[in-house]
Design a protein around this motif. Structure first.
Motif, PDB file in Angstrom:
ATOM      1  N   GLU B 155       0.828  -1.202   0.000  1.00 57.04           N
ATOM      2  CA  GLU B 155       0.000   0.000   0.000  1.00 57.04           C
ATOM      3  C   GLU B 155       0.860   1.249   0.000  1.00 57.04           C
ATOM      4  O   GLU B 155       0.708   2.135  -0.840  1.00 57.04           O
ATOM      5  CB  GLU B 155      -0.867  -0.014   1.259  1.00 57.04           C
ATOM      6  CG  GLU B 155      -2.324   0.017   0.969  1.00 57.04           C
ATOM      7  CD  GLU B 155      -3.101   0.140   2.253  1.00 57.04           C
ATOM      8  OE1 GLU B 155      -3.536  -0.893   2.745  1.00 57.04           O
ATOM      9  OE2 GLU B 155      -3.244   1.263   2.749  1.00 57.04           O
ATOM     10  N   GLY B 156       1.790   1.305   0.958  1.00 55.91           N
ATOM     11  CA  GLY B 156       2.674   2.457   1.022  1.00 55.91           C
ATOM     12  C   GLY B 156       3.498   2.581  -0.239  1.00 55.91           C
ATOM     13  O   GLY B 156       3.727   3.679  -0.746  1.00 55.91           O
ATOM     14  N   GLY B 157       3.919   1.420  -0.769  1.00 55.86           N
ATOM     15  CA  GLY B 157       4.728   1.417  -1.978  1.00 55.86           C
ATOM     16  C   GLY B 157       3.987   2.034  -3.147  1.00 55.86           C
ATOM     17  O   GLY B 157       4.561   2.817  -3.909  1.00 55.86           O
ATOM     18  N   ILE B 158       2.703   1.705  -3.291  1.00 53.95           N
ATOM     19  CA  ILE B 158       1.953   2.247  -4.430  1.00 53.95           C
ATOM     20  C   ILE B 158       1.847   3.765  -4.308  1.00 53.95           C
ATOM     21  O   ILE B 158       2.031   4.497  -5.283  1.00 53.95           O
ATOM     22  CB  ILE B 158       0.561   1.594  -4.507  1.00 53.95           C
ATOM     23  CG1 ILE B 158       0.713   0.155  -4.979  1.00 53.95           C
ATOM     24  CG2 ILE B 158      -0.329   2.346  -5.472  1.00 53.95           C
ATOM     25  CD1 ILE B 158      -0.563  -0.611  -5.062  1.00 53.95           C
ATOM     26  N   LYS B 159       1.612   4.249  -3.104  1.00 59.31           N
ATOM     27  CA  LYS B 159       1.511   5.709  -2.936  1.00 59.31           C
ATOM     28  C   LYS B 159       2.835   6.389  -3.244  1.00 59.31           C
ATOM     29  O   LYS B 159       2.906   7.389  -3.964  1.00 59.31           O
ATOM     30  CB  LYS B 159       1.095   6.037  -1.501  1.00 59.31           C
ATOM     31  CG  LYS B 159      -0.315   5.656  -1.195  1.00 59.31           C
ATOM     32  CD  LYS B 159      -0.580   5.856   0.263  1.00 59.31           C
ATOM     33  CE  LYS B 159      -1.848   5.134   0.668  1.00 59.31           C
ATOM     34  NZ  LYS B 159      -1.970   5.019   2.101  1.00 59.31           N
ATOM     35  N   TRP B 226       3.092  11.953  -0.084  1.00 61.27           N
ATOM     36  CA  TRP B 226       3.549  10.568  -0.215  1.00 61.27           C
ATOM     37  C   TRP B 226       4.419  10.161   0.957  1.00 61.27           C
ATOM     38  O   TRP B 226       4.460   8.991   1.329  1.00 61.27           O
ATOM     39  CB  TRP B 226       4.341  10.390  -1.513  1.00 61.27           C
ATOM     40  CG  TRP B 226       5.530  11.292  -1.625  1.00 61.27           C
ATOM     41  CD1 TRP B 226       5.537  12.543  -2.167  1.00 61.27           C
ATOM     42  CD2 TRP B 226       6.848  11.033  -1.176  1.00 61.27           C
ATOM     43  NE1 TRP B 226       6.791  13.070  -2.078  1.00 61.27           N
ATOM     44  CE2 TRP B 226       7.612  12.162  -1.484  1.00 61.27           C
ATOM     45  CE3 TRP B 226       7.456   9.940  -0.561  1.00 61.27           C
ATOM     46  CZ2 TRP B 226       8.966  12.244  -1.188  1.00 61.27           C
ATOM     47  CZ3 TRP B 226       8.795  10.027  -0.265  1.00 61.27           C
ATOM     48  CH2 TRP B 226       9.536  11.177  -0.578  1.00 61.27           C
ATOM     49  N   LEU B 227       5.105  11.105   1.576  1.00 60.26           N
ATOM     50  CA  LEU B 227       6.128  10.723   2.555  1.00 60.26           C
ATOM     51  C   LEU B 227       5.534  10.146   3.830  1.00 60.26           C
ATOM     52  O   LEU B 227       5.828   9.006   4.181  1.00 60.26           O
ATOM     53  CB  LEU B 227       7.033  11.919   2.845  1.00 60.26           C
ATOM     54  CG  LEU B 227       8.319  11.602   3.572  1.00 60.26           C
ATOM     55  CD1 LEU B 227       9.418  12.542   3.164  1.00 60.26           C
ATOM     56  CD2 LEU B 227       8.162  11.651   5.061  1.00 60.26           C
ATOM     57  N   PRO B 228       4.638  10.877   4.520  1.00 59.91           N
ATOM     58  CA  PRO B 228       4.130  10.298   5.761  1.00 59.91           C
ATOM     59  C   PRO B 228       3.244   9.081   5.540  1.00 59.91           C
ATOM     60  O   PRO B 228       3.058   8.303   6.466  1.00 59.91           O
ATOM     61  CB  PRO B 228       3.333  11.432   6.397  1.00 59.91           C
ATOM     62  CG  PRO B 228       3.076  12.388   5.324  1.00 59.91           C
ATOM     63  CD  PRO B 228       4.156  12.256   4.319  1.00 59.91           C
ATOM     64  N   SER B 229       2.716   8.887   4.321  1.00 56.50           N
ATOM     65  CA  SER B 229       1.868   7.711   4.158  1.00 56.50           C
ATOM     66  C   SER B 229       2.650   6.520   3.638  1.00 56.50           C
ATOM     67  O   SER B 229       2.065   5.474   3.404  1.00 56.50           O
ATOM     68  CB  SER B 229       0.689   8.023   3.245  1.00 56.50           C
ATOM     69  OG  SER B 229       1.139   8.469   2.018  1.00 56.50           O
ATOM     70  N   SER B 230       3.963   6.678   3.422  1.00 53.75           N
ATOM     71  CA  SER B 230       4.697   5.489   3.009  1.00 53.75           C
ATOM     72  C   SER B 230       5.892   5.184   3.907  1.00 53.75           C
ATOM     73  O   SER B 230       6.294   4.042   3.998  1.00 53.75           O
ATOM     74  CB  SER B 230       5.177   5.642   1.565  1.00 53.75           C
ATOM     75  OG  SER B 230       6.069   6.709   1.468  1.00 53.75           O
TER      76      SER B 230
END
Lengths: 116, 496, 138
Positions: B155-159, B226-230
């Motif tokens: 998930e994090g990777g896709i974001k 993208w940073l805090p969600s991955s």
């Protein structure tokens, strides 16, 4: 010809952005492909188009005035290769994600992001 | 000067070797030793730069504006040293901490390709080559962030991947427009052409595209999502590596581009940079204050601190740029240090959730001390490195009359302090919450502390011996502020 | 897919594609072609069998793991950097010499060509790796 290609670049960008905003991951990937192609075309156009002239010549050619600029072509080749790698990687990622979660919905990607 | 290609060749050779020999025992040695070799090379180049001035290499023997020039100046050699130090420390950390489901040889392969990309971005003098190194770095980081293939990581990777690919495309589009306008991609040549260019309005489309692209990589205000969600999804080893290196490469390129050749429309750009810097600081700092997961707090902190570096660039005096450089290297070290400390806390307690841990001060005072040094460095306590970096930036801000951003920077300092004290209170001072498990209770050995000792030591030394560091970054700042030396060094044809 | 024609054709087309890819690689320095395109064609020849039968068969039949193609390619790329340093004094500088070839003026061989061969192998490895990781497993 430049104008036509410039319009195509714009259309590709628009289509790409539209696809990026869809909920399905596959459509999202298609959007990325559109946008990366639009970018490649843009770079290719950056030196202008010269009709029917080679970018490479042998030693005997003297007329250098009508040469095509080889740099953007080389850049585009590199960019295409990189774009290919990116697209394949994101496809593989999507495949793996689908295997694990069984969903193709971008809205399902919120699970790690919920506030405690 | 062929030796300046060594920071690229070394990781490349090691990566090939790791692809060939896939033994975990070998990788355990190759990882730290290889990155130590990179560090040695970087230090050698740094001395060489201080002795001989800017070093250049025209690869393939093509004279400067035509071929790809590799350039090492004060800033890039400093970044090389610090990034190799981070790589070395992370290698030590990874050997002890990487979970079993990630094969070491695979991790180190992508670790070294990532480092090759980072080093390449630091030493290249060509815009397209920079793009290529960015992609090398990005593809390696994509693989690293999804290693382990857990659901959260994918998930994090896709974001992460989605927004960074967008950034790369904007970079390439900006590059195309830049080439269309100037007909060159060599940075020094560009600087020479654009210095006397009065059609700033024509350059702005391209520079905006570059700004957005690098802004995504550097995680500045409206582009940081993208940073805090991955960053909290992969293993902590990989998070710490990314926290130390990736966003800082974006900052480095912003500094390079906006001091070297995008200098026409100064009023507009410096105002924009200052606004973005202020918003980045405040949003990052405030968001960090709301979380109780150490990795999330620290991730938002990365963003908040990026603001300071952009602020230095926006003020645009030699002192401010030097301050931004100082802040960048201090932040790389201290940020990686806090991430590693968070990893060690989780190793002892089994969780990153601050509400579920406690009592670590009594249980492990050494870890407490080792955490507090980088944490207070981030908060800007004298005599640790962060204080001097912040002081330089604030002084530059006051000197040039930018009081608003200076005030924001000061206030953000309190946010930082609040978050750091929150981690300190919750994890170290408070008693272990009743009814919660005490975790696996792993007994840490010296090898576990070693990476943190190195980073905390580096942070302390940079604070105590701030004078030589200050002199060095001032020279780097002068070199960036007055790029004629850079331009001359690259464009003067040299015979091999 | 289960087409007899495709399965039969795959036998011959594979060989042709490999030959074609080598031609592309060899002419590629100044003419259209080169390592990347050649590598893609060679990778395609492996994919072709996968389309005709299933990817598992290709995977089973391949005696060399695709990673090793990448290793060979990367080693060649790495090797092509050094002759320039040793002979001309600059890293990556092109070093050319002519291989005498009867009835022609000879074939020009140089480090850029070595680089291209390296790219060829890397691309084969990468393509096959991609196909394996994306194809449907039965």
């Amino acid at each position: 010809m430049e104008i036509l290609l410039a319009v195509i670049v714009g259309v590709l960008y628009a289509a790409g952005v539209y696809m990026l905003l869809r909920r399905s991951i596959v459509k999202f990937i298609i959007g990325i492909i559109f946008m990366s192609n639009a970018t490649n075309l843009l770079v290719f156009l950056s030196a202008g188009l010269v009709q029917g002239s080679p970018a490479f010549v042998n030693d005997t050619t003297v007329d250098t005035a009508h040469l095509a600029d080889p740099t953007p072509q080389a850049l585009v080749l590199t960019a295409i290769v990189i774009g290919l790698g990116m697209v394949v990687f994101i496809l593989a990622l999507k495949y793996k994600y689908f295997e694990i979660t069984g969903t193709d919905d971008l809205d399902q990607l919120k699970q790690t992001d919920t506030h405690p | 000067m062929n030796s300046i290609a060594l920071p690229l060749l070394l990781p490349f050779a090691i990566a090939i070797g790791l692809l060939l020999v896939r033994s975990a025992v070998m990788s355990r040695w190759v990882g730290p030793l290889g990155s130590l070799a990179m560090l040695v090379v970087a230090v050698y180049l740094n001395f060489k730069v201080q002795q001989d001035g800017i070093l250049t290499l025209n690869t393939g023997g093509w004279i400067a504006p035509f071929g790809i020039a590799l350039v090492v100046d004060y800033l890039s050699s400093l970044m090389l040293v610090v990034s190799s130090l981070i790589a070395f420390v992370i290698a030590l950390f990874a050997n002890r901490n990487l979970p079993d489901d990630i094969p070491l040889s695979r991790f180190y392969f992508f670790f070294f390709t990532l480092n090759m990309g980072v080093n390449g971005a630091f030493i290249t003098g060509d815009v397209f080559n920079l793009y290529v190194w960015f992609e090398v770095m990005l593809i390696s980081s994509f693989v690293l962030i999804t290693l382990g293939k857990k659901k959260a990581q994918l998930e994090g990777g896709i974001k992460y991947l989605a927004l960074n690919i967008m950034g790369s495309m904007l970079f390439l589009a900006g590059l195309g427009l830049l080439y269309g306008k100037t007909g060159t991609l060599n940075m020094a040549h560009l600087a020479g052409i654009l210095k006397n260019d009065h059609q700033a309005i024509l350059m702005n489309p391209s520079s905006v595209l570059f700004f957005v692209a690098f802004g995504i990589k550097a995680a500045v205000f409206p582009l940081y999502f993208w940073l805090p969600s991955s960053y909290h999804t992969p293993d902590i080893t990989i998070s710490s590596l990314f926290a130390g290196l990736l966003t800082k490469v974006g900052v480095y390129t912003l500094i390079r581009f906006f001091t070297l050749f995008f200098v026409q429309d100064q009023v507009f750009w410096h105002n924009l940079l200052l606004i973005v810097a202020g918003l980045t600081m405040v949003t990052g700092g405030m968001a960090a204050a709301t979380y109780y997961d150490t990795r999330r707090i620290l991730s938002y902190h990365i963003i908040s601190q990026i603001g300071y570096m952009i602020m230095g660039l926006g003020i645009f005096t030699p002192l401010a740029i030097a301050g931004a450089v100082f802040f960048t290297i201090h932040n790389m070290i201290a940020k990686t240090g806090t991430f590693i400390a968070a990893g060690l806390i989780a190793k002892i307690k089994g969780t990153y959730e601050l509400k579920e841990v406690g009592g670590l001060y009594r249980q492990n005072p050494l870890l407490a001390v080792l955490f507090i040094i980088p944490a207070f460095a981030l908060a800007g306590f004298p005599p640790i490195s962060g204080f001097f970096a912040k002081f330089m930036l604030l002084k530059a801000g006051v000197d040039s009359g930018q009081y608003l951003i200076t005030a924001i920077a000061l206030i953000t300092g309190f946010f930082t302090l609040y978050s750091m004290i929150k981690i300190w209170n919750e994890a170290f001072l408070k008693k272990q919450p009743e009814g919660r498990e005490t975790g696996p209770g792993v007994k840490l050995q010296f090898a576990d502390y070693a990476p943190l000792v190195i980073l905390a030591g580096a942070s302390l030394l940079m604070g105590i011996f701030a004078a030589p560091v200050f002199d060095y970054v001032m020279q780097a700042g002068d070199q960036l502020f007055e790029p004629s030396a850079y331009i001359n060094a690259v464009l003067t044809p040299q015979l091999p | 897919m289960n087409s007899v024609i495709l399965q039969l054709a795959s036998k011959y087309v594979r060989g042709l594609l490999i030959i074609f890819s080598v031609i592309m690689l060899v002419r590629g320095h100044n003419l259209p072609g080169g390592g990347f395109i050649g590598g893609l064609l060679a990778g395609l020849s492996l994919a072709y069998k996968g389309f005709a039968f299933t990817q598992d068969i290709v995977e089973k039949e391949m005696k060399v793991r695709p990673e090793y193609f990448m290793v060979i390619g990367l080693v060649l790329v790495f090797a092509s950097l050094w002759p320039g340093l040793l002979l001309e004094g600059t890293l990556m500088q092109g070093v050319w010499f002519t291989i005498p070839f009867p009835f022609t003026e000879g074939y020009k061989f140089g480090t850029p060509f070595l680089f291209d061969i390296g790219v060829y192998f890397v691309v084969i490895g990468v393509t096959v790796l991609f196909l394996f990781s994306l194809s449907e497993k039965n």
